[in-house]
Design an enzyme around this catalytic site. Structure first.
Site, PDB file in Angstrom:
ATOM      1  N   CYS A 188      -2.401   5.384   4.632  1.00 33.98           N
ATOM      2  CA  CYS A 188      -3.924   5.675   4.674  1.00 33.98           C
ATOM      3  C   CYS A 188      -4.407   6.055   6.341  1.00 33.98           C
ATOM      4  O   CYS A 188      -3.612   6.100   7.128  1.00 33.98           O
ATOM      5  CB  CYS A 188      -4.730   4.476   4.329  1.00 33.98           C
ATOM      6  SG  CYS A 188      -4.548   3.081   5.607  1.00 33.98           S
ATOM      7  N   CYS A 248       0.965  -1.294   0.068  1.00 30.13           N
ATOM      8  CA  CYS A 248       0.019   0.104   0.047  1.00 30.13           C
ATOM      9  C   CYS A 248       0.835   1.260   0.086  1.00 30.13           C
ATOM     10  O   CYS A 248       0.104   2.523   0.073  1.00 30.13           O
ATOM     11  CB  CYS A 248      -0.884  -0.084   1.137  1.00 30.13           C
ATOM     12  SG  CYS A 248      -0.295  -0.957   2.617  1.00 30.13           S
ATOM     13  N   CYS A 277      -2.627  -2.520   9.146  1.00 35.86           N
ATOM     14  CA  CYS A 277      -2.170  -1.236   9.649  1.00 35.86           C
ATOM     15  C   CYS A 277      -1.912  -1.174  11.133  1.00 35.86           C
ATOM     16  O   CYS A 277      -0.658  -0.728  11.442  1.00 35.86           O
ATOM     17  CB  CYS A 277      -3.013   0.091   9.516  1.00 35.86           C
ATOM     18  SG  CYS A 277      -3.608   0.165   7.697  1.00 35.86           S
TER      19      CYS A 277
END
Lengths: 188, 136
Positions: B64, B37, B107
Site C-alpha cells: 500500500c 496485507c 507499515c
C-alpha cells in the site's frame, strides 16, 4: 452477565456445535448440527420465557452463527484452531515468514509489474499469470487438506506451524490474483 | 482513508527505487513481508567498508501507499548514516514523519524490520569476509 461470558469462553465453537475437534470436517454434518442447535435455541421458542432466558437464547443463536460461519470455511477453521492453540495468526511480523516465500512473492510481483500498465498485448500473459496463480492456490489447498489429516491423526505443533506457513502463502497468492484482476478489469 | 501529503509525495515520487547487486560483499539485503496485507519489501544498503558509512540505499516495495512511503523515507534517511546510526532508526520516527494513522503503523514496523534485516545481512557478509581474510 459474568456467568454468560464464562460459559461462552469455556465452550469453543466445536463444543458449541457438538462436533469432534478435527480440522477435516464433514461440512454436511456440520450444517446438520448447526440446524439442530439453532432450532433448540430459536428465539421464537423463548418468547414467553423470562427476560434472562430470552437474552440467553439470543446470545446462543448468535454464537452458533459465528461458530458455523467459522468452521464451515477451511481457512477460517484453520485460523481458529491455530489461534486456540496459541499461534498468533493476526499480526504476524516478517520474522515468521520464511525467506524463500518472500523471495518467491517478490519475484512474482516483479513479473506481474512488468506485465502491468501494458497495452492490449499484456492481456494474454496476464491471463496466463492468473491461471498460474490459480493453480498454485489449488496446490496450497491440496497441501492444506494433507496437513489437516496429519493433525487429526496426531496433533503435533510442527504440523500447525507448517499450516500457518501455508496460510501465509495462500494469502500472498490470493493477493496476487487480486492484483491481476485489477489489471484485467476494464478501465472504469 | 486520506493519506498525508508526505505519504502522497513519497508514493508519487518514491526515492531510491531499484536494486543493488546482492552478491556485492558490501551490499546488505533485507527482505520482509506482511502476509495479512500481502506486502513485500526489499531494502538494500551499500556500505563503505573503510568508513562504515551507508553510501547508497535502494528499495522496492509491493504494497500500500504507506508501505511504499515508509520504505522510501527509510532509504532517504539511511543515506550517509553509519551502520549503528541506521540501527537506531525506530518505526515511531517514520510514523511521526509521515503522520501515519494507527491502522498503518505496521507499515513503519515493516520498514524498521527491513533496515535491521539489511544491516544484519551486511554484517554477516562483512564477518565472513574478515574471517576468510584472517584464515589466509
Amino acid at each position: 452477565m459474568w456467568l454468560r461470558n464464562f460459559i461462552f469462553s469455556v465452550n469453543g465453537y466445536y463444543e458449541l456445535l457438538g462436533i469432534e475437534r478435527k480440522l477435516s470436517l464433514d461440512v454436511a454434518e456440520l450444517q446438520q448440527r448447526f440446524y439442530e442447535r439453532s432450532r433448540e435455541w430459536h428465539p421464537d421458542k423463548f418468547a414467553r420465557k423470562s427476560e434472562a432466558e430470552r437474552q440467553q437464547a439470543l446470545d446462543m443463536s448468535s454464537q452458533l452463527n459465528d461458530a458455523y460461519r467459522t468452521l464451515r470455511d477451511p481457512v477460517k477453521r484453520a485460523q481458529y484452531v491455530l489461534s486456540e492453540e496459541g499461534f498468533d495468526v493476526g499480526e504476524q511480523r516478517s520474522r515468521d515468514v520464511p525467506p524463500e516465500l518472500l523471495e518467491e512473492v517478490f519475484e512474482l510481483n516483479m513479473a506481474l509489474e512488468e506485465l502491468r500498465g501494458g497495452d492490449e498485448t499484456a492481456k494474454e500473459p496476464l491471463e496466463a499469470a492468473r491461471s498460474n496463480f490459480e493453480r498454485m492456490l489449488e496446490e496450497v489447498d491440496l497441501e492444506m487438506g494433507k496437513l489437516f489429516a496429519a493433525w487429526d491423526a496426531m496433533p503435533a505443533r510442527e504440523t500447525l506451524a507448517e499450516l500457518r506457513g501455508l496460510l501465509n502463502r495462500r494469502k500472498y497468492i490470493q493477493n496476487l490474483i487480486q492484483e491481476v484482476d485489477k489489471e484485467l478489469a476494464p478501465a472504469a | 482513508m486520506a493519506y498525508s501529503n508526505k505519504v502522497l509525495d513519497h508514493y508519487n515520487h518514491p526515492r531510491n527505487v531499484g536494486s543493488l547487486d546482492k552478491n556485492d560483499p558490501n551490499v546488505g539485503t533485507g527482505m520482509v513481508g506482511a502476509p495479512e496485507c500481502g506486502d513485500v519489501m526489499k531494502l538494500q544498503v551499500r556500505v563503505n567498508p573503510e568508513t562504515g558509512i551507508i553510501e547508497e540505499a535502494k528499495f522496492k516495495t509491493f504494497g500500500c501507499g504507506s508501505a511504499i512511503a515508509s520504505s522510501s523515507l527509510a532509504t532517504e534517511w539511511l543515506h550517509g548514516k553509519s551502520v549503528d546510526e541506521a540501527l537506531a532508526i525506530k518505526n515511531t520516527d517514520i510514523v511521526n514523519e509521515l503522520s501515519l494513522p494507527p491502522v498503518k503503523i505496521h507499515c513503519s514496523v515493516l520498514a524498521e524490520d527491513a533496515i535491521k534485516a539489511a544491516i544484519a545481512d551486511y554484517k554477516k557478509k562483512a564477518g565472513t569476509k574478515s574471517d576468510s581474510v584472517a584464515a589466509q
